[in-house]
Design an enzyme around this catalytic site. Structure first.
Site, short mmCIF file in Angstrom:
data_model
loop_
_atom_site.label_atom_id
_atom_site.label_comp_id
_atom_site.label_asym_id
_atom_site.label_seq_id
_atom_site.Cartn_x
_atom_site.Cartn_y
_atom_site.Cartn_z
N ALA A 73 0.82 -1.20 0.00
CA ALA A 73 0.00 0.00 0.00
C ALA A 73 0.85 1.25 0.00
O ALA A 73 0.42 2.30 -0.45
CB ALA A 73 -0.93 0.01 1.23
N CYS A 74 2.06 1.17 0.51
CA CYS A 74 2.93 2.34 0.57
C CYS A 74 3.28 2.80 -0.85
O CYS A 74 3.74 2.02 -1.67
CB CYS A 74 4.21 2.03 1.34
SG CYS A 74 3.92 1.58 3.05
N GLY A 75 3.03 4.06 -1.12
CA GLY A 75 3.39 4.61 -2.43
C GLY A 75 2.32 4.42 -3.48
O GLY A 75 2.44 4.94 -4.58
#
Length: 289
Positions: free
Chosen positions: A110-112
């Site tokens: 989910a990061c980015g």
């Protein structure tokens, strides 16, 4: 078992002078999680409640759906310089074969990514949708939760350096409280406890955390079907979006007699704060409770 605190030398400077003395610190060590002998993930955590941690972690990532999905969880050999077992490697044997890609987890991927992509991923993983009706909590109970959580942080008392997460009933009764250097680990530990106690889906429980409410913590709560998440600090924008998406009641800045309700206000009973104009459709009120 590994210790949860350690002593280190420090130079203390204060208005009273300078003194050398030992200080008590929270232990932070890696825990490697293996499935069938294959390395799956490494997380930095405070030792303790590791079995709860792996249950919560694997559940939150969609690898297991119930405690019985884990046939065996055992520490593997691993020693420190003194020849003592470090208890930093846990091998999990699943009852049914599951294709699991190492480190390919939602909380990392989910990061980015854009918000919609992250929200879509969570939606496809949720097995226990949060019901619209059911649990309600009075504001007086919510106001008491940070203190109830803090009173059970024994390691924090000694170190001042740990996060905490707790599961509470609607009347404020504490069922499980866990501490860890990582917010996500503390939440995994209490969700793992709930899974092992056959309390998932946790539609009747409130999750309270000692720090901020990130997307990741809302995701874990939603995965377990927890309808209310309270935090003493701020949520992120994506955390609020996910709470709206899943129907979770998200409360931030829960301190003393005040709080901000960002989503799901219909579960909060304004018993002593007099918010007559709250929107029963779940939208945030226009002012801080």
């Amino acid at each position: 078992m590994s210790r949860v605190t350690a002593r280190r030398k420090t130079l203390r400077i204060s208005p009273k002078g300078v003194v050398r003395r030992p200080d008590t610190l929270a232990v932070e060590e890696p825990l490697e999680i293996r499935t069938g002998g294959r390395s799956l993930a490494v997380t930095m955590r405070t030792p303790g409640a590791d079995i709860d941690l792996i249950h919560g972690f694997l559940f939150s990532e969609g690898v297991i759906t119930r405690a019985e999905d884990i046939a065996i969880a055992r520490y593997c050999a691993g020693t420190d310089a003194n020849g003592q077992n470090t208890y930093n490697l846990l091998d999990v044997q699943l009852r049914e074969p599951v294709e699991v890609k190492p480190r390919n987890f939602l909380t990392n991927s989910a990061c980015g990514l854009c918000g919609k992509t992250a929200l879509d991923e969570v939606r496809t993983r949720i097995r226990y949708p949060i019901p619209t009706e059911g649990l309600t909590v009075e504001t007086s109970v919510l106001s008491a939760l940070p203190g109830e959580l803090r009173s059970r942080q024994e390691v924090f008392d000694a170190t001042g350096g740990l996060h905490a997460a707790g599961l509470f009933t609607a009347d404020g009764t504490a069922l499980a409280v866990r501490e860890d250097v990582g917010r996500h680990n503390a939440v995994d530990k209490v969700i793992g406890w709930a899974l092992r106690e056959n309390r998932v889906p946790a539609h009747d429980l409130v999750l309270m955390v000692s720090g901020r409410a990130s997307f990741e913590l809302v995701q874990k709560a939603a995965m377990a079907g927890i309808p209310v998440l309270g935090a003493v600090s701020a949520p992120s924008s994506l955390a609020v979006d996910l709470a709206d998406e899943t129907g979770l009641t998200l409360i931030g800045f829960l301190r003393g007699d005040s709080m901000n309700i960002y989503s799901g206000t219909h579960r909060v009973l304004m018993d002593s704060h007099g918010l007559e104009n709250s929107d029963r459709n779940g939208h945030s009120p226009s002012r801080t409770v």
